[in-house]
Design a protein around this motif. Structure first.
Motif, PDB file in Angstrom:
ATOM      1  N   TYR A 152      -5.677  -9.224   8.102  1.00 18.17           N
ATOM      2  CA  TYR A 152      -6.657  -8.071   7.991  1.00 18.17           C
ATOM      3  C   TYR A 152      -6.326  -7.222   9.937  1.00 18.17           C
ATOM      4  N   VAL A 153      -5.757  -7.816  10.074  1.00 19.88           N
ATOM      5  CA  VAL A 153      -5.544  -7.310  11.442  1.00 19.88           C
ATOM      6  C   VAL A 153      -4.250  -6.570  11.562  1.00 19.88           C
ATOM      7  N   ILE A 154      -3.271  -7.293  11.095  1.00 18.84           N
ATOM      8  CA  ILE A 154      -1.853  -6.075  11.453  1.00 18.84           C
ATOM      9  C   ILE A 154      -1.773  -4.798   9.932  1.00 18.84           C
ATOM     10  N   SER A 155      -2.408  -5.260   9.190  1.00 16.92           N
ATOM     11  CA  SER A 155      -2.930  -3.711   7.798  1.00 16.92           C
ATOM     12  C   SER A 155      -3.229  -2.718   8.757  1.00 16.92           C
ATOM     13  N   GLY A 156      -3.723  -2.629  10.092  1.00 21.33           N
ATOM     14  CA  GLY A 156      -3.846  -1.435  10.320  1.00 21.33           C
ATOM     15  C   GLY A 156      -4.967  -0.577   9.521  1.00 21.33           C
ATOM     16  N   HIS A 157      -5.749   0.538   9.526  1.00 17.88           N
ATOM     17  CA  HIS A 157      -6.981   1.395   9.017  1.00 17.88           C
ATOM     18  C   HIS A 157      -6.209   1.927   7.695  1.00 17.88           C
ATOM     19  N   ARG A 158      -5.463   0.449   6.962  1.00 13.02           N
ATOM     20  CA  ARG A 158      -4.943   1.341   5.613  1.00 13.02           C
ATOM     21  C   ARG A 158      -5.615   0.350   3.912  1.00 13.02           C
ATOM     22  N   SER A 159      -5.199   0.748   3.204  1.00 16.08           N
ATOM     23  CA  SER A 159      -6.054  -0.040   1.947  1.00 16.08           C
ATOM     24  C   SER A 159      -5.503   0.051   0.580  1.00 16.08           C
ATOM     25  N   VAL A 160      -5.927   0.021  -0.253  1.00 11.57           N
ATOM     26  CA  VAL A 160      -5.638  -0.231  -1.893  1.00 11.57           C
ATOM     27  C   VAL A 160      -6.946   0.838  -2.054  1.00 11.57           C
ATOM     28  N   TYR A 161      -7.894   0.874  -1.438  1.00 14.13           N
ATOM     29  CA  TYR A 161      -9.226   1.686  -1.528  1.00 14.13           C
ATOM     30  C   TYR A 161      -8.709   2.470  -0.828  1.00 14.13           C
ATOM     31  N   PRO A 162      -8.578   3.344  -0.969  1.00 15.06           N
ATOM     32  CA  PRO A 162      -8.602   4.672  -0.244  1.00 15.06           C
ATOM     33  C   PRO A 162     -10.516   5.011   0.184  1.00 15.06           C
ATOM     34  N   SER A 163     -11.173   4.857  -0.422  1.00 13.98           N
ATOM     35  CA  SER A 163     -12.556   5.376  -0.707  1.00 13.98           C
ATOM     36  C   SER A 163     -13.801   4.668   0.656  1.00 13.98           C
ATOM     37  N   GLN A 164     -13.117   3.476   1.423  1.00 16.15           N
ATOM     38  CA  GLN A 164     -13.396   2.600   1.859  1.00 16.15           C
ATOM     39  C   GLN A 164     -13.859   2.757   3.656  1.00 16.15           C
ATOM     40  N   ILE A 165     -14.711   3.183   3.883  1.00 16.85           N
ATOM     41  CA  ILE A 165     -14.725   3.675   5.440  1.00 16.85           C
ATOM     42  C   ILE A 165     -15.003   2.729   7.232  1.00 16.85           C
ATOM     43  N   ILE A 166     -14.383   3.447   7.599  1.00 17.19           N
ATOM     44  CA  ILE A 166     -13.945   2.828   8.550  1.00 17.19           C
ATOM     45  C   ILE A 166     -15.231   2.976   9.171  1.00 17.19           C
ATOM     46  N   PHE A 167     -15.540   1.488   9.443  1.00 17.44           N
ATOM     47  CA  PHE A 167     -17.126   1.191  10.006  1.00 17.44           C
ATOM     48  C   PHE A 167     -17.558   0.789  11.998  1.00 17.44           C
TER      49      PHE A 167
ATOM     50  N   ILE B   8       0.726  -0.903  -0.086  1.00 17.69           N
ATOM     51  CA  ILE B   8       0.179   0.122   0.502  1.00 17.69           C
ATOM     52  C   ILE B   8       0.597   0.901   0.097  1.00 17.69           C
ATOM     53  N   LYS B   9       1.958   1.568   0.763  1.00 20.43           N
ATOM     54  CA  LYS B   9       2.721   2.383   0.649  1.00 20.43           C
ATOM     55  C   LYS B   9       3.914   2.695  -0.044  1.00 20.43           C
ATOM     56  N   THR B  10       4.083   1.105  -1.328  1.00 23.35           N
ATOM     57  CA  THR B  10       4.756   1.666  -2.461  1.00 23.35           C
ATOM     58  C   THR B  10       3.930   1.596  -3.297  1.00 23.35           C
TER      59      THR B  10
ATOM     60  N   GLY C 167      -4.798  -8.622   3.092  1.00 24.29           N
ATOM     61  CA  GLY C 167      -4.773  -7.389   4.468  1.00 24.29           C
ATOM     62  C   GLY C 167      -4.671  -5.916   3.740  1.00 24.29           C
ATOM     63  N   ALA C 168      -4.758  -6.228   2.903  1.00 23.09           N
ATOM     64  CA  ALA C 168      -4.418  -4.690   1.789  1.00 23.09           C
ATOM     65  C   ALA C 168      -5.711  -4.571   1.027  1.00 23.09           C
ATOM     66  N   VAL C 169      -6.967  -5.358   1.420  1.00 25.79           N
ATOM     67  CA  VAL C 169      -8.668  -4.944   0.949  1.00 25.79           C
ATOM     68  C   VAL C 169      -9.014  -4.989   2.010  1.00 25.79           C
ATOM     69  N   ASN C 170      -8.973  -5.061   3.186  1.00 25.97           N
ATOM     70  CA  ASN C 170      -9.389  -5.445   4.696  1.00 25.97           C
ATOM     71  C   ASN C 170     -11.123  -6.423   3.890  1.00 25.97           C
ATOM     72  N   THR C 171     -10.813  -7.385   3.302  1.00 21.32           N
ATOM     73  CA  THR C 171     -11.852  -8.308   2.719  1.00 21.32           C
ATOM     74  C   THR C 171     -11.339  -9.554   2.718  1.00 21.32           C
ATOM     75  N   PRO C 172     -11.630 -10.349   4.733  1.00 18.06           N
ATOM     76  CA  PRO C 172     -10.957 -11.160   5.043  1.00 18.06           C
ATOM     77  C   PRO C 172     -11.359 -12.484   4.410  1.00 18.06           C
ATOM     78  N   LEU C 173     -12.802 -11.953   4.267  1.00 15.40           N
ATOM     79  CA  LEU C 173     -14.220 -13.310   4.222  1.00 15.40           C
ATOM     80  C   LEU C 173     -14.501 -13.715   3.063  1.00 15.40           C
ATOM     81  N   ALA C 174     -14.151 -12.552   2.758  1.00 10.49           N
ATOM     82  CA  ALA C 174     -13.662 -13.271   0.506  1.00 10.49           C
ATOM     83  C   ALA C 174     -12.474 -13.423   0.463  1.00 10.49           C
TER      84      ALA C 174
END
Length: 458
Positions: A394-409, A244-246, A362-369
């Motif tokens: 998923y937990v280690i990646s924190g509130h990061r994502s390759v999709y910045p439009s995701q909302i943290i519920f 994500i950072k790269t 971790g990168a997309v925040n979709t562990p079930l999928a």
């Protein structure tokens, strides 16, 4: 009185069941028709892409043309379709009460994606496919004159069907569409039509002759593998942060270059030539050969995850058009393959599959999928170990994502509760804009309240 009350209760139950039947029938129709439309649209895109790659890859040192190709792509997109596309655009629109997707952007984005990937740009096909699916679904909802809440549901169906059509994973596609919008929330009221759309879209693509990769992986019950899955989950969580950072650093680098957008494409194309010529062309294009090598248990270079990540960041940062999920799963498979080498395993396939899913989680925040996708592609044996790694990543990646439009519920950890209600992209730049957080947060919070109200009414 008891008889009257009983009759009233029977009447209420009847109307409740009647409404349920009508709801199922209505959303069955919308899910199936959306799946057919998206399946046809995405299958045409995938066929054009496969044909272009087959033709262009026959050209001697085909990736040497990348500076010219990316110059043309940046110029064309900037001229005809300057609005951002891909899955992130769809997520952004779905967080807006009256947001619409422009059908006119699709032909340009399809052409730009095909040219970028065929010429050697490191990108995926799922982002444009999801954008195509969501846009076609949006146009279908517009034709039916649906209300905003139902329109968003249909667009979610298009997003799910687009994902399912690319990877041949209808169940994972449905879950992805309802899981990717928020961090810590799944929209169950959209799951049934999303699943129907994904299943029908996948079937349409199958009938149209779209090939899909799958490889049953056998795993014997192994307590030692459970411990290894924990460590692999930690590793993939850290690599997802690096990925994500790269990608973000590359975008910032090209954004700060004092050059026209088209010239930035040329600069990025030159960088990709250096990677392809001096390192390996395996890191360019879709990278499916690298994926298959990792999954089939053949040793890959220890630094493969690094070079694929860098090539993806350069491609998307300099103006290339394409998705990001395919590079994510390739980097994950390479990371899992590397982990298998480090622990001295003879069955690298298992670790590559676990790494593929864990990095996606971790990168997309979709562990079930991610877990369901691994099960659909590689069999049920991998589910327990993949689930462990995915949840840890998923937990280690924190509130990061390759999709910045995701909302943290809901925050992943208690210490991060202050991020709730914010887009992931805002959290990433919170330190630089801490003085004025209210606008983004209020917009996100308003939509969250509306979404909850909509679910209660339905």
């Amino acid at each position: 009185m008891n008889l009257e009350r009983r009759c009233l209760q029977i009447k209420q139950n009847f109307f409740e069941q009647q409404n349920s039947v009508i709801y199922v029938a209505r959303w069955s129709f919308l899910g199936i028709t959306t799946g057919v439309i998206v399946g046809l649209g995405v299958s045409i895109f995938l066929k054009l892409l496969a044909w272009s790659i087959a033709v262009w890859s026959e050209v001697w040192y085909y990736y040497f043309f990348l500076p010219i190709i990316l110059f043309f792509v940046s110029w064309l997109v900037g001229l005809l379709a300057p609005h951002p596309g891909g899955s992130n655009k769809v997520i952004e629109v779905l967080h807006q009460p009256n947001g619409k997707l422009q059908l006119a952007d699709i032909p340009v984005k399809i052409a730009a994606t095909i040219v970028t990937i065929a010429a050697g740009g490191s990108a995926g096909k799922e982002g444009p496919a999801a954008h195509i699916g969501a846009t076609l679904a949006s146009s279908w909802a517009k034709m039916l004159r649906l209300q905003d809440a139902d329109w968003r549901k249909v667009v979610t169906c298009g997003l799910s069907a687009g994902f399912a059509c690319v990877f041949g994973t209808p169940v994972a596609g449905a879950v992805f569409g309802v899981e990717v919008l928020f961090v810590g929330k799944i929209l169950y009221n959209r799951l049934y039509p999303a699943f129907l759309a994904g299943m029908v879209g996948y079937y349409v693509c199958y009938v149209m002759g779209i090939p899909y990769f799958s490889l049953p992986v056998r795993v014997e019950p192994n307590g030692y593998l459970i411990v290894q899955a924990i460590f692999l989950g930690v590793l993939c969580g850290l690599i997802s942060i690096f990925f994500i950072k790269t990608v973000n650093w590359c975008r910032q680098f090209f954004a700060f270059l004092p050059l026209p957008a088209a010239v930035k494409g040329m600069v990025g194309g030159g960088m990709l030539i250096l990677i392809g010529y001096f390192i390996s062309p395996l890191y360019l294009g879709l990278g499916l050969e690298l994926l298959e090598t990792s999954i089939t248990g053949i040793f890959v270079a220890p630094n493969a995850f690094f070079w694929k990540t860098l090539a993806t960041g350069i491609t998307l940062g300099c103006g290339g058009i394409g998705g990001i999920i395919t590079p994510v799963i390739i980097v994950g498979a390479a990371a899992g393959n590397l982990f298998g080498q480090l622990v001295g395993s003879l069955n690298l396939s298992v670790y590559a599959v676990i790494g593929l899913a864990a990095l996606l989680a971790g990168a997309v925040n979709t562990p079930l999928a991610a877990v369901i996708m691994a099960a659909e592609l590689f069999g049920s044996d991998v589910i327990p170990y993949t689930a462990i790694s995915c949840l840890i990543s998923y937990v280690i990646s924190g509130h990061r994502s390759v999709y910045p439009s995701q909302i943290i519920f809901a925050s992943k950890r208690t210490c991060l509760c202050e991020d709730e209600g914010k887009p992931v992209g805002y959290v990433g730049r919170a330190a630089a804009t801490a003085a004025s957080p209210s606008k983004d947060k209020l917009l996100a919070g308003s939509y969250l309240r509306e979404e909850n109200t909509m679910e209660i009414k339905q």
